[in-house]
Design an enzyme around this catalytic site. Structure first.
Site, PDB file in Angstrom:
ATOM      1  N   ASP A 123      36.466  35.903  48.188  1.00  0.00           N
ATOM      2  CA  ASP A 123      35.991  36.361  46.885  1.00  0.00           C
ATOM      3  C   ASP A 123      36.839  35.795  45.748  1.00  0.00           C
ATOM      4  OD1 ASP A 123      38.278  37.887  47.487  1.00  0.00           O
ATOM      5  OD2 ASP A 123      37.087  39.633  48.039  1.00  0.00           O
ATOM      6  N   ASP A 126      38.637  52.631  50.870  1.00  0.00           N
ATOM      7  CA  ASP A 126      37.273  53.152  51.049  1.00  0.00           C
ATOM      8  C   ASP A 126      36.479  52.316  52.048  1.00  0.00           C
ATOM      9  OD1 ASP A 126      36.845  50.855  49.600  1.00  0.00           O
ATOM     10  OD2 ASP A 126      35.838  51.827  47.907  1.00  0.00           O
ATOM     11  N   HIS A 150      35.940  49.071  52.044  1.00  0.00           N
ATOM     12  CA  HIS A 150      35.207  47.889  51.582  1.00  0.00           C
ATOM     13  C   HIS A 150      35.826  46.622  52.160  1.00  0.00           C
ATOM     14  CE1 HIS A 150      38.192  47.871  48.147  1.00  0.00           C
ATOM     15  NE2 HIS A 150      38.149  46.571  48.403  1.00  0.00           N
ATOM     16  N   GLU A 158      31.586  46.832  48.088  1.00  0.00           N
ATOM     17  CA  GLU A 158      31.921  48.231  47.890  1.00  0.00           C
ATOM     18  C   GLU A 158      31.004  49.137  48.719  1.00  0.00           C
ATOM     19  OE1 GLU A 158      34.556  48.794  46.285  1.00  0.00           O
ATOM     20  OE2 GLU A 158      34.686  47.798  44.339  1.00  0.00           O
TER      21      GLU A 158
END
Length: 262
Positions: A70, A139, A141, A146
């Site tokens: 990314d 979380d 991801h 996400e």
């Protein structure tokens, strides 16, 4: 799924680096070995170990092509928080990989959709990714996918959650507003298309994410859970990240890995 539990972050990093190096060294095909790479704190130890192997003459990157996961949208590569800068500062500048073999999404593109489509096409032109290394957020991801991102998603533009921007604000002077609100990211489907996926999970703060990855239901809420459906998924973790695993799960993977080493 294979879960490799190591005593601490340093041992986890060394195990992962040894695994990656062995895969590259065993690669006998005419085409390059294609390696997917992450940024963040999780892989830094692995990069240090790989650099050591390269400088010692134990590992060459001359026939390795890399694709990063990314990049922030709107950060020039010269910005010290761009992932282009991170990768060169922590890895690429210290190994003998040809510059043309390095692929990182262009965060300054005027055509995000076109940039992402070209990225997918270039991955495909090499016959896909042989091994994709990654890390996950608290979380769950994976890359910038996400919670509630499609588990079949491809490379594309992602909106970052407030939580992610708060976590990443430690790199931007503690101000979440300075963290870009969007990023370009490979998709969950892009990652799981790789022949192997090696995910690094360390620290107490990642314990819930590790449990969701290994024991939870496959769900868009925890995009990391998509690894349960991958035949070549490996989790490398440390003891600190195992706090939320059930005792039976923890013992099972220790037992299996002990047998693998015999």
């Amino acid at each position: 799924m294979r879960v490799v539990i190591q005593d601490d972050y340093e041992k986890m990093s060394k195990w992962a680096a040894d695994y990656i190096a062995a895969k590259i060294n065993a690669h006998k095909e005419d085409r390059p070995f294609v390696l997917g790479l992450p940024t963040g704190s999780s892989p830094i130890g692995v990069y240090k170990e790989l650099i050591k192997k390269n400088k010692a003459g134990e590992l060459s990157f001359k026939n390795v092509v890399t694709f990063n996961m990314d990049e922030y949208l709107g950060l020039p590569r010269e910005h010290d928080q761009s992932y282009w800068y991170f990768m060169h500062d922590n890895f690429f500048d210290h190994i003998e990989i040809p510059a043309e073999n390095i692929n990182i999404l262009n965060g300054m593109t005027d055509d995000p959709e076109g940039e992402c489509a070209r990225y997918e096409e270039k991955i495909a032109s090499y016959g896909g990714i042989d091994l994709f290394m990654g890390g996950i957020g608290v979380d769950g991801h994976l890359a910038f996918n996400e919670p509630y991102t499609s588990l079949t998603s491809r490379t594309g533009l992602r909106d970052l959650t407030t939580d992610t921007r708060i976590v990443n604000s430690r790199f931007f002077g503690g101000d979440p507003e300075k963290v870009p609100a969007q990023a370009l990211s490979v998709g969950i489907g892009t990652v799981t298309d790789a022949k192997e996926v090696l995910v690094l999970i360390s620290g107490h703060n990642k314990a819930r994410a590790l449990a969701a990855t290994v024991e939870g239901s496959v769900s868009q809420k925890w995009t990391c859970s998509a690894l349960q459906m991958h035949n070549g998924a490996i989790i490398a973790c440390d003891e600190a990240a195992c706090g939320e695993l059930t005792v039976d799960t923890y013992k099972y993977f220790l037992d299996i890995e002990k047998k693998e080493r015999l």
